[in-house]
Design a protein around this motif. Structure first.
Motif, PDB file in Angstrom:
ATOM      1  N   LEU A  81      31.352  66.263  50.233  1.00  0.00           N
ATOM      2  CA  LEU A  81      32.667  66.814  49.919  1.00  0.00           C
ATOM      3  C   LEU A  81      32.781  68.198  50.546  1.00  0.00           C
ATOM      4  CD1 LEU A  81      33.240  66.093  46.116  1.00  0.00           C
ATOM      5  CD2 LEU A  81      34.400  65.057  48.040  1.00  0.00           C
ATOM      6  N   PRO A  82      33.909  68.516  51.138  1.00  0.00           N
ATOM      7  CA  PRO A  82      34.086  69.862  51.699  1.00  0.00           C
ATOM      8  C   PRO A  82      34.162  70.906  50.578  1.00  0.00           C
ATOM      9  CG  PRO A  82      36.077  68.556  51.972  1.00  0.00           C
ATOM     10  CD  PRO A  82      35.045  67.653  51.388  1.00  0.00           C
ATOM     11  N   GLU A  83      33.886  72.164  50.940  1.00  0.00           N
ATOM     12  CA  GLU A  83      33.896  73.240  49.953  1.00  0.00           C
ATOM     13  C   GLU A  83      35.256  73.389  49.279  1.00  0.00           C
ATOM     14  OE1 GLU A  83      32.152  77.043  50.696  1.00  0.00           O
ATOM     15  OE2 GLU A  83      30.592  76.166  51.956  1.00  0.00           O
ATOM     16  N   ALA A  84      36.328  73.098  50.001  1.00  0.00           N
ATOM     17  CA  ALA A  84      37.669  73.201  49.415  1.00  0.00           C
ATOM     18  C   ALA A  84      37.823  72.204  48.266  1.00  0.00           C
ATOM     19  CB  ALA A  84      38.730  72.959  50.481  1.00  0.00           C
ATOM     20  N   GLU A  85      37.286  71.006  48.437  1.00  0.00           N
ATOM     21  CA  GLU A  85      37.364  69.999  47.381  1.00  0.00           C
ATOM     22  C   GLU A  85      36.483  70.394  46.196  1.00  0.00           C
ATOM     23  OE1 GLU A  85      38.659  66.476  45.522  1.00  0.00           O
ATOM     24  OE2 GLU A  85      39.426  67.589  47.239  1.00  0.00           O
ATOM     25  N   ALA A 120      32.513  64.598  39.488  1.00  0.00           N
ATOM     26  CA  ALA A 120      32.135  64.326  40.878  1.00  0.00           C
ATOM     27  C   ALA A 120      30.753  63.690  40.920  1.00  0.00           C
ATOM     28  CB  ALA A 120      32.128  65.624  41.679  1.00  0.00           C
ATOM     29  N   ASP A 121      30.590  62.744  41.808  1.00  0.00           N
ATOM     30  CA  ASP A 121      29.308  62.064  41.983  1.00  0.00           C
ATOM     31  C   ASP A 121      28.331  63.001  42.690  1.00  0.00           C
ATOM     32  OD1 ASP A 121      27.243  60.315  42.321  1.00  0.00           O
ATOM     33  OD2 ASP A 121      28.396  58.812  43.416  1.00  0.00           O
ATOM     34  N   ARG A 122      27.133  63.116  42.152  1.00  0.00           N
ATOM     35  CA  ARG A 122      26.113  64.008  42.712  1.00  0.00           C
ATOM     36  C   ARG A 122      25.750  63.657  44.148  1.00  0.00           C
ATOM     37  NH1 ARG A 122      23.052  67.230  39.203  1.00  0.00           N
ATOM     38  NH2 ARG A 122      23.544  66.863  37.032  1.00  0.00           N
ATOM     39  N   SER A 123      25.878  62.400  44.507  1.00  0.00           N
ATOM     40  CA  SER A 123      25.453  61.989  45.845  1.00  0.00           C
ATOM     41  C   SER A 123      26.418  62.441  46.939  1.00  0.00           C
ATOM     42  CB  SER A 123      25.277  60.472  45.904  1.00  0.00           C
ATOM     43  OG  SER A 123      26.490  59.814  45.649  1.00  0.00           O
ATOM     44  N   PHE A 124      27.606  62.922  46.556  1.00  0.00           N
ATOM     45  CA  PHE A 124      28.592  63.333  47.554  1.00  0.00           C
ATOM     46  C   PHE A 124      28.752  64.844  47.663  1.00  0.00           C
ATOM     47  CE2 PHE A 124      29.988  59.013  46.475  1.00  0.00           C
ATOM     48  CZ  PHE A 124      29.928  58.456  47.738  1.00  0.00           C
ATOM     49  N   VAL A 125      27.895  65.606  46.971  1.00  0.00           N
ATOM     50  CA  VAL A 125      27.989  67.059  47.021  1.00  0.00           C
ATOM     51  C   VAL A 125      26.625  67.661  47.297  1.00  0.00           C
ATOM     52  CG1 VAL A 125      29.982  67.218  45.490  1.00  0.00           C
ATOM     53  CG2 VAL A 125      27.710  67.286  44.521  1.00  0.00           C
ATOM     54  N   ASP A 126      26.660  68.841  47.882  1.00  0.00           N
ATOM     55  CA  ASP A 126      25.445  69.612  48.092  1.00  0.00           C
ATOM     56  C   ASP A 126      25.269  70.494  46.854  1.00  0.00           C
ATOM     57  OD1 ASP A 126      23.327  71.129  48.922  1.00  0.00           O
ATOM     58  OD2 ASP A 126      24.340  72.005  50.657  1.00  0.00           O
TER      59      ASP A 126
END
Length: 140
Positions: A81-85, A120-126
């Motif tokens: 996910l981008p930082e904006a999201e 948010a799903d953990r697998s899609f974020v840093d």
């Protein structure tokens, strides 16, 4: 393996070993796909750390090998996910549940992160980006 790509086959075997180990550690059920994505991201991060250490040691051949393995792993990963999201979700969390930042900053951060990961799903974020952005949102 049919293409005789030794780097790709070795990398895939290594990642599959991690997945099988996670399956054995959780005997009641198979590891969900989101956990597999986390394992893949960790494998890529390990290789990036190794590449950095090899670069410091002057081993450019091993740096290239690690970067090729990172490329193989990244083919299987969805984009982050981008930082904006991330910021948008954090603002939504803070709007829904105001947090008392005066009492304990760590407790407030923990509450925000708990609510964030519920949305948010953990697998899609840093996780480092989420933590950094959450701390910035709390301090603002």
């Amino acid at each position: 393996m049919k293409e005789k790509d030794s780097i790709a086959s070795t990398t895939i075997r290594s990642v599959l070993a991690d997945v099988y180990a996670a399956d054995k550690a959780s005997p009641e059920q198979k590891v969900p796909s989101s956990a597999i994505m986390v394992l893949l991201r960790k494998a890529a991060a390990r290789r990036a750390d190794s590449a950095l250490q090899f670069k410091e040691a002057g081993r450019d051949d091993l740096v290239r090998k690690e970067q090729q393995e990172i490329g193989v792993i990244n083919r299987f990963l969805p984009p982050l996910l981008p930082e904006a999201e991330v910021d948008r979700i954090l603002q939504q969390v803070l709007a829904e549940k105001p947090v008392d930042t005066g009492a304990d900053a760590r407790r407030a951060l923990g509450a925000v992160l708990k609510e964030f990961y519920a949305k948010a799903d953990r697998s899609f974020v840093d996780p480092e980006v989420v933590k950094r952005r959450a701390m910035a949102a709390l301090s603002a």
